[in-house]
Motif scaffolding. Structure first.
Motif, PDB file in Angstrom:
ATOM      1  N   LEU A 129       0.855  -1.186   0.000  1.00  0.00           N
ATOM      2  CA  LEU A 129       0.000   0.000   0.000  1.00  0.00           C
ATOM      3  C   LEU A 129       0.892   1.237   0.000  1.00  0.00           C
ATOM      4  O   LEU A 129       1.728   1.409   0.892  1.00  0.00           O
ATOM      5  CB  LEU A 129      -0.911   0.002   1.234  1.00  0.00           C
ATOM      6  CG  LEU A 129      -1.889   1.158   1.376  1.00  0.00           C
ATOM      7  CD1 LEU A 129      -2.880   1.175   0.220  1.00  0.00           C
ATOM      8  CD2 LEU A 129      -2.640   1.053   2.709  1.00  0.00           C
ATOM      9  N   SER A 130       0.722   2.092  -0.994  1.00  0.00           N
ATOM     10  CA  SER A 130       1.551   3.286  -1.094  1.00  0.00           C
ATOM     11  C   SER A 130       1.031   4.372  -0.164  1.00  0.00           C
ATOM     12  O   SER A 130      -0.103   4.310   0.332  1.00  0.00           O
ATOM     13  CB  SER A 130       1.556   3.805  -2.536  1.00  0.00           C
ATOM     14  OG  SER A 130       0.308   4.404  -2.857  1.00  0.00           O
ATOM     15  N   ALA A 131       1.836   5.396   0.044  1.00  0.00           N
ATOM     16  CA  ALA A 131       1.442   6.498   0.916  1.00  0.00           C
ATOM     17  C   ALA A 131       0.246   7.255   0.379  1.00  0.00           C
ATOM     18  O   ALA A 131      -0.516   7.850   1.141  1.00  0.00           O
ATOM     19  CB  ALA A 131       2.628   7.451   1.110  1.00  0.00           C
ATOM     20  N   ASP A 132       0.054   7.227  -0.941  1.00  0.00           N
ATOM     21  CA  ASP A 132      -1.089   7.932  -1.525  1.00  0.00           C
ATOM     22  C   ASP A 132      -2.271   7.016  -1.826  1.00  0.00           C
ATOM     23  O   ASP A 132      -3.166   7.356  -2.586  1.00  0.00           O
ATOM     24  CB  ASP A 132      -0.678   8.692  -2.793  1.00  0.00           C
ATOM     25  CG  ASP A 132      -0.028   7.783  -3.834  1.00  0.00           C
ATOM     26  OD1 ASP A 132       0.222   6.601  -3.534  1.00  0.00           O
ATOM     27  OD2 ASP A 132       0.222   8.266  -4.954  1.00  0.00           O
ATOM     28  N   GLY A 133      -2.271   5.814  -1.200  1.00  0.00           N
ATOM     29  CA  GLY A 133      -3.457   4.963  -1.244  1.00  0.00           C
ATOM     30  C   GLY A 133      -3.598   4.075  -2.454  1.00  0.00           C
ATOM     31  O   GLY A 133      -4.713   3.647  -2.773  1.00  0.00           O
ATOM     32  N   SER A 151       9.057  -4.561   1.564  1.00  0.00           N
ATOM     33  CA  SER A 151       8.049  -3.599   2.020  1.00  0.00           C
ATOM     34  C   SER A 151       6.878  -4.305   2.691  1.00  0.00           C
ATOM     35  O   SER A 151       6.560  -5.461   2.362  1.00  0.00           O
ATOM     36  CB  SER A 151       7.539  -2.776   0.836  1.00  0.00           C
ATOM     37  OG  SER A 151       8.598  -2.086   0.199  1.00  0.00           O
ATOM     38  N   SER A 181      -6.829   1.270  -6.015  1.00  0.00           N
ATOM     39  CA  SER A 181      -6.625   1.930  -4.730  1.00  0.00           C
ATOM     40  C   SER A 181      -6.959   0.966  -3.603  1.00  0.00           C
ATOM     41  O   SER A 181      -7.542  -0.105  -3.829  1.00  0.00           O
ATOM     42  CB  SER A 181      -7.474   3.196  -4.629  1.00  0.00           C
ATOM     43  OG  SER A 181      -8.850   2.896  -4.832  1.00  0.00           O
ATOM     44  N   GLN A 211      -7.322   0.638   1.087  1.00  0.00           N
ATOM     45  CA  GLN A 211      -7.220   1.184   2.431  1.00  0.00           C
ATOM     46  C   GLN A 211      -7.205   0.033   3.413  1.00  0.00           C
ATOM     47  O   GLN A 211      -7.644  -1.089   3.092  1.00  0.00           O
ATOM     48  CB  GLN A 211      -8.391   2.125   2.731  1.00  0.00           C
ATOM     49  CG  GLN A 211      -9.751   1.451   2.812  1.00  0.00           C
ATOM     50  CD  GLN A 211     -10.883   2.456   2.913  1.00  0.00           C
ATOM     51  OE1 GLN A 211     -11.332   3.020   1.909  1.00  0.00           O
ATOM     52  NE2 GLN A 211     -11.360   2.688   4.149  1.00  0.00           N
TER      53      GLN A 211
END
Length: 248
Positions: free
Chosen positions: A156-160, A171, A220, A222
């Motif tokens: 999951l990237s920092a920008d979702g 990671s 995307s 979350q």
């Protein structure tokens, strides 16, 4: 769309005579927890795919869920079925099953596996609106890795954005909860080659489509931290039912 076509091999012998989505969890059939949450969220149509002992599922839930008064259509959740077992003799896996049901689904739809217990999850209309506006092909709810999937599935990237990490990438990864918002476009070229309606009954998993879309920045995600259990073994089912007194 609720996925309910699996054989439930790891749940045997419980699933030799009862399909896994009808096993009782804290006083209700497992699949009913999703149906209740969808109904409470105001969703008015659901498609359930079936295969193993599928007639038991359609006989149990019939075509309407939550109808309180015949005059009040707001209380009605309409249920239709995609009977993969009756049509093809077996389940079509997730992408194959979705492609089969695609003519019954809208351009954007919820997806949830019928063998997952997530009593705190809300099928939020605001999440649907945000997803439609995003232009993404999928939005996934990820959960902290349970013991039976310690390595996880996706980053999951920092920008979702959900990330299809290489096998040697250290990671952090999370486990796909099997709850998602999907766009029907994901099940058309160039992402998927199965014709809408899957007339040939092609079996295909969902993960390769998601990974392809992730590589193009179109998924995307979350992290969901509510209660969540993949009810995949008799032991997990028994544990859930032993703690039933903790549920409001």
């Amino acid at each position: 769309m609720l996925l309910a076509a699996g054989r439930g091999e790891r749940m045997r012998p419980l699933t030799d005579t009862i399909p896994k989505p009808l096993l009782m969890v804290r006083g209700l059939p497992l699949l009913q927890w999703h149906l209740q949450a969808l109904h409470e969220a105001g969703v008015d149509q659901v498609v359930i795919n079936t295969a193993w002992l599928g007639a038991q599922i359609s006989d149990h839930f019939l075509s309407v869920f939550g109808l309180q008064r015949l005059s009040d259509k707001r209380k009605q959740l309409s249920i239709s079925y995609s009977h993969e077992g009756a049509d093809f003799g077996d389940a079509l896996e997730t992408a194959g099953g979705i492609a089969r049901a695609l003519p019954q689904l809208g351009p954007v739809f919820w997806l949830a596996a019928g063998d997952v217990f997530a009593p705190d999850f809300v099928f939020d209309g605001a999440a649907v609106s945000a997803f439609i506006a995003s232009g993404h092909l999928a939005h996934l709810w990820l959960v902290p890795n349970p013991g039976h999937n310690a390595r996880g599935d996706f980053g999951l990237s920092a920008d979702g954005l959900a990330l299809n990490l290489p096998a040697d990438d250290p990671s952090p990864r999370y486990t796909y909860s099997t709850i998602a918002l999907l766009r029907a476009e994901l099940f058309a070229p160039p992402w998927c080659d199965i014709p809408a309606g899957n007339p040939a009954g092609i079996k295909a998993p969902l993960a390769p489509l998601l990974r392809r879309a992730m590589d193009n920045g179109r998924v995307s995600a979350q992290v969901y931290t509510g209660r969540w259990t993949d009810v995949g073994t008799p032991e997990r089912l028994a544990e859930l039912n032993l703690t039933s007194s903790n549920v409001p």
